[in-house]
Design a protein around this motif. Structure first.
Motif, PDB file in Angstrom:
ATOM      1  N   UNK A  91     -22.109  12.864  -6.449  1.00 59.65           N
ATOM      2  CA  UNK A  91     -21.520  11.538  -6.242  1.00 59.65           C
ATOM      3  C   UNK A  91     -22.563  10.579  -5.685  1.00 59.65           C
ATOM      4  N   UNK A  92     -23.839  10.959  -5.809  1.00 57.83           N
ATOM      5  CA  UNK A  92     -24.916  10.152  -5.253  1.00 57.83           C
ATOM      6  C   UNK A  92     -25.260  10.600  -3.842  1.00 57.83           C
ATOM      7  N   UNK A  93     -26.474  10.336  -3.423  1.00 56.48           N
ATOM      8  CA  UNK A  93     -26.906  10.748  -2.082  1.00 56.48           C
ATOM      9  C   UNK A  93     -26.004  10.161  -0.997  1.00 56.48           C
ATOM     10  N   UNK A  94     -25.755   8.856  -1.084  1.00 55.81           N
ATOM     11  CA  UNK A  94     -24.908   8.215  -0.085  1.00 55.81           C
ATOM     12  C   UNK A  94     -23.499   8.771  -0.076  1.00 55.81           C
ATOM     13  N   UNK A  95     -22.938   8.968  -1.278  1.00 60.11           N
ATOM     14  CA  UNK A  95     -21.588   9.510  -1.379  1.00 60.11           C
ATOM     15  C   UNK A  95     -21.502  10.921  -0.833  1.00 60.11           C
ATOM     16  N   UNK A  96     -22.523  11.729  -1.115  1.00 66.08           N
ATOM     17  CA  UNK A  96     -22.537  13.097  -0.609  1.00 66.08           C
ATOM     18  C   UNK A  96     -22.612  13.148   0.909  1.00 66.08           C
ATOM     19  N   UNK A  97     -23.442  12.295   1.496  1.00 70.26           N
ATOM     20  CA  UNK A  97     -23.572  12.292   2.952  1.00 70.26           C
ATOM     21  C   UNK A  97     -22.304  11.784   3.624  1.00 70.26           C
ATOM     22  N   UNK A  98     -21.597  10.869   2.970  1.00 71.90           N
ATOM     23  CA  UNK A  98     -20.306  10.429   3.517  1.00 71.90           C
ATOM     24  C   UNK A  98     -19.335  11.602   3.566  1.00 71.90           C
ATOM     25  N   UNK A  99     -19.275  12.387   2.489  1.00 70.17           N
ATOM     26  CA  UNK A  99     -18.402  13.568   2.463  1.00 70.17           C
ATOM     27  C   UNK A  99     -18.839  14.590   3.502  1.00 70.17           C
ATOM     28  N   UNK A 100     -20.145  14.757   3.646  1.00 69.12           N
ATOM     29  CA  UNK A 100     -20.694  15.702   4.621  1.00 69.12           C
ATOM     30  C   UNK A 100     -20.291  15.307   6.036  1.00 69.12           C
ATOM     31  N   UNK A 101     -20.370  14.005   6.335  1.00 73.52           N
ATOM     32  CA  UNK A 101     -20.024  13.538   7.675  1.00 73.52           C
ATOM     33  C   UNK A 101     -18.527  13.623   7.947  1.00 73.52           C
ATOM     34  N   UNK A 102     -17.726  13.651   6.893  1.00 71.79           N
ATOM     35  CA  UNK A 102     -16.276  13.831   7.060  1.00 71.79           C
ATOM     36  C   UNK A 102     -15.906  15.306   7.165  1.00 71.79           C
ATOM     37  N   UNK A 103     -16.869  16.171   6.917  1.00 72.80           N
ATOM     38  CA  UNK A 103     -16.598  17.598   6.941  1.00 72.80           C
ATOM     39  C   UNK A 103     -15.974  18.106   5.663  1.00 72.80           C
ATOM     40  N   UNK A 113     -34.424  11.109   2.716  1.00 73.54           N
ATOM     41  CA  UNK A 113     -33.981  11.575   4.028  1.00 73.54           C
ATOM     42  C   UNK A 113     -32.734  10.828   4.495  1.00 73.54           C
ATOM     43  N   UNK A 114     -31.935  11.487   5.312  1.00 75.49           N
ATOM     44  CA  UNK A 114     -30.742  10.873   5.873  1.00 75.49           C
ATOM     45  C   UNK A 114     -31.147   9.667   6.719  1.00 75.49           C
ATOM     46  N   UNK A 115     -30.365   8.584   6.627  1.00 78.36           N
ATOM     47  CA  UNK A 115     -30.646   7.377   7.396  1.00 78.36           C
ATOM     48  C   UNK A 115     -30.100   7.507   8.814  1.00 78.36           C
ATOM     49  N   UNK A 116     -30.662   6.723   9.716  1.00 83.58           N
ATOM     50  CA  UNK A 116     -30.203   6.748  11.105  1.00 83.58           C
ATOM     51  C   UNK A 116     -28.720   6.400  11.189  1.00 83.58           C
ATOM     52  N   UNK A 117     -28.279   5.438  10.383  1.00 81.51           N
ATOM     53  CA  UNK A 117     -26.867   5.039  10.406  1.00 81.51           C
ATOM     54  C   UNK A 117     -25.969   6.167   9.908  1.00 81.51           C
ATOM     55  N   UNK A 118     -26.447   6.927   8.930  1.00 83.09           N
ATOM     56  CA  UNK A 118     -25.671   8.054   8.420  1.00 83.09           C
ATOM     57  C   UNK A 118     -25.608   9.178   9.447  1.00 83.09           C
ATOM     58  N   UNK A 119     -26.716   9.404  10.113  1.00 78.58           N
ATOM     59  CA  UNK A 119     -26.735  10.434  11.162  1.00 78.58           C
ATOM     60  C   UNK A 119     -25.778  10.054  12.290  1.00 78.58           C
ATOM     61  N   UNK A 120     -25.742   8.755  12.621  1.00 78.79           N
ATOM     62  CA  UNK A 120     -24.828   8.291  13.663  1.00 78.79           C
ATOM     63  C   UNK A 120     -23.379   8.418  13.216  1.00 78.79           C
TER      64      UNK A 120
END
Length: 338
Positions: A91-103, A113-120
Motif C-alpha cells: 500500500x506504499x511505504x507511507x501506507x504500510x507504516x500507518x498500518x504498522x503504527x496502528x498495530x 527510512x521511517x520519518x521522525x513524524x511517523x516514529x512519533x
C-alpha cells in the motif's frame, strides 16, 4: 492487481491490468502437502529455530519496491514453515507504516527510512520498540523513451528542473539545443517511498524551497509509469531499478552526473556508492515485542536475513555488503533461542 511470478526464473511479470487495484495481498503458507525444500531455504532448522514447528500468521505490507523481496522470502519460507501463513501486500511505504503504527501488521516494508513524524505517531500508539533492518540497496532509475537521443546524462540540478513545480516546461528549458517540446512527466504517487526519496534527493535536495510537480501522471503502479514513457518520445519518469531491469528493452536509463561524471544505474555502481544521489536503502520494520512474543515472526525474520544473498539479486536489487548484512543479523540475534 495481479502479480504473476515465473517461478522457474524468478522474473517478475506485471500485467497492465494491475493499474486498477491499489493494494494486493499474497498469502503463502498453510499447505500441509509434502514437497521438496527449495535450495534457497536454509533447511528446517537454524539458529535454534525449528521452522517445522512454527505456527501462526504474519502480516506484511508497505512499499511496492520492497514487495518483490518480501514475497519471494514468504514463498520460500512457506516451504519450510508449512503451518505459518504469511500475507504480503503493498500500500506504499507511507501506507504500510500507518498500518504498522496502528498495530495492524507485523512487518512494514519501506523504500526509505521511517520519518521522525511517523516514529512519533507510532510512539503515540504505544509502539516505541521499532527494529529497522536493511535488506537491500536500490538504484532509483530515471527513464526516457528509447528514441530520446538528447537526455542521456543529467545532473541533479537538471532533474530538479524536469520534476519540480514551476520548473522546465520544455526540454529546451533544461538545456539550449534540446528539443523545443513539452516534457511529459511520469512519477510515483505521493504515498510511495520512491516519491519521497526522489523528492528528498532531487527536489528539496537541490532547492530546499522547491516542490515536486503535480501536473504529470502519478501512479503507485510502475507499469503505468513505464507504459507512459514507452509511448511518448518526450516523456520522462522514474522508479526502482528492479522494474527497469524488466523493462530495459523498451526504455532507456538516464545516467546521472552527481559531480564526478556521468554514472549509469547498475548493481556495481550502486554498491560502490558512485551512483549518487539516487542509490538508496530498502528496509523492513518490525518490533522487539513481536520478535519476543511471536516465534513465527522471529523465524520469518531470521529466514529473511539468511536468504537475502540469493533472493535480492534474483528479484533485481543489490545485495548488502557482508559487513552491513552482519549488522542486520546482530539486531536479531539477541531474540534467538539460546
Amino acid at each position: 492487481m495481479a502479480v504473476i511470478r515465473d517461478l522457474s526464473s524468478r522474473k517478475w511479470l506485471v500485467p497492465f491490468a494491475l493499474a486498477t487495484l491499489a493494494c494486493m495481498a499474497v498469502a503463502c503458507g498453510g499447505d500441509d502437502s509434502d514437497g521438496n525444500t527449495s535450495p534457497t531455504s536454509t533447511g528446517s532448522q537454524t539458529a535454534g529455530i525449528d521452522y517445522s514447528k512454527l505456527r501462526g500468521e504474519i502480516r506484511v505490507d508497505g512499499s511496492s519496491t520492497v514487495f518483490p523481496i518480501s514475497e519471494a522470502v514468504a514463498e520460500e519460507f512457506s516451504k519450510v514453515a508449512r503451518k505459518v501463513r504469511v500475507n504480503v501486500g503493498f500500500s506504499g511505504t507511507g501506507g504500510g507504516l500507518e498500518k504498522f503504527c496502528r498495530g495492524d501488521i507485523d512487518v512494514s516494508d519501506a523504500s526509505r527510512p521511517i520519518k521522525a513524524a511517523e516514529r512519533e505517531a507510532c510512539r503515540e500508539k504505544g509502539i516505541a520498540d521499532i527494529v529497522e533492518l536493511q535488506v537491500a540497496i536500490d538504484a532509483l532509475t530515471v527513464v526516457v523513451h528509447p528514441n530520446n537521443t538528447w537526455a542521456t546524462c543529467m545532473t541533479p540540478q537538471e532533474l530538479n528542473l524536469a520534476f519540480k513545480s514551476g520548473g522546465a516546461k520544455r526540454w529546451s528549458d533544461i538545456r539550449p539545443g534540446w528539443p523545443n517540446e513539452s516534457i511529459r512527466a511520469f512519477y510515483p504517487g505521493p504515498d510511495s517511498g520512491t516519491f519521497d526519496y526522489f523528492n528528498e534527493a532531487i527536489i528539496t535536495g537541490v532547492d530546499r524551497e522547491s516542490k515536486h510537480r503535480a501536473d504529470g501522471t502519478p501512479s503507485e503502479d510502475d507499469n503505468v509509469l513505464a507504459l507512459g514513457v514507452e509511448k511518448d518520445r518526450y516523456a520522462i519518469g522514474y522508479f526502482g531499478f528492479a522494474f527497469f531491469e524488466e523493462a530495459r528493452d523498451k526504455l532507456k536509463a538516464v545516467q546521472v552526473d552527481g559531480g564526478k561524471g556521468c554514472v549509469e544505474p547498475t548493481f556495481e555502481n550502486a554498491l560502490a556508492g558512485t551512483y549518487t544521489p539516487l542509490s538508496r536503502p530498502l528496509l523492513i520494520y518490525t518490533r522487539e515485542s513481536l520478535l519476543r512474543e511471536k516465534p513465527a515472526l522471529l523465524g520469518f525474520t531470521r529466514f529473511y536475513l539468511d536468504n537475502l544473498d540469493e533472493l535480492v539479486r534474483e528479484v533485481g536489487y543489490i545485495n548488502l555488503p557482508a559487513n552491513l548484512l552482519q549488522e542486520q543479523h546482530d539486531k536479531i540475534d539477541p531474540f534467538l533461542p539460546q
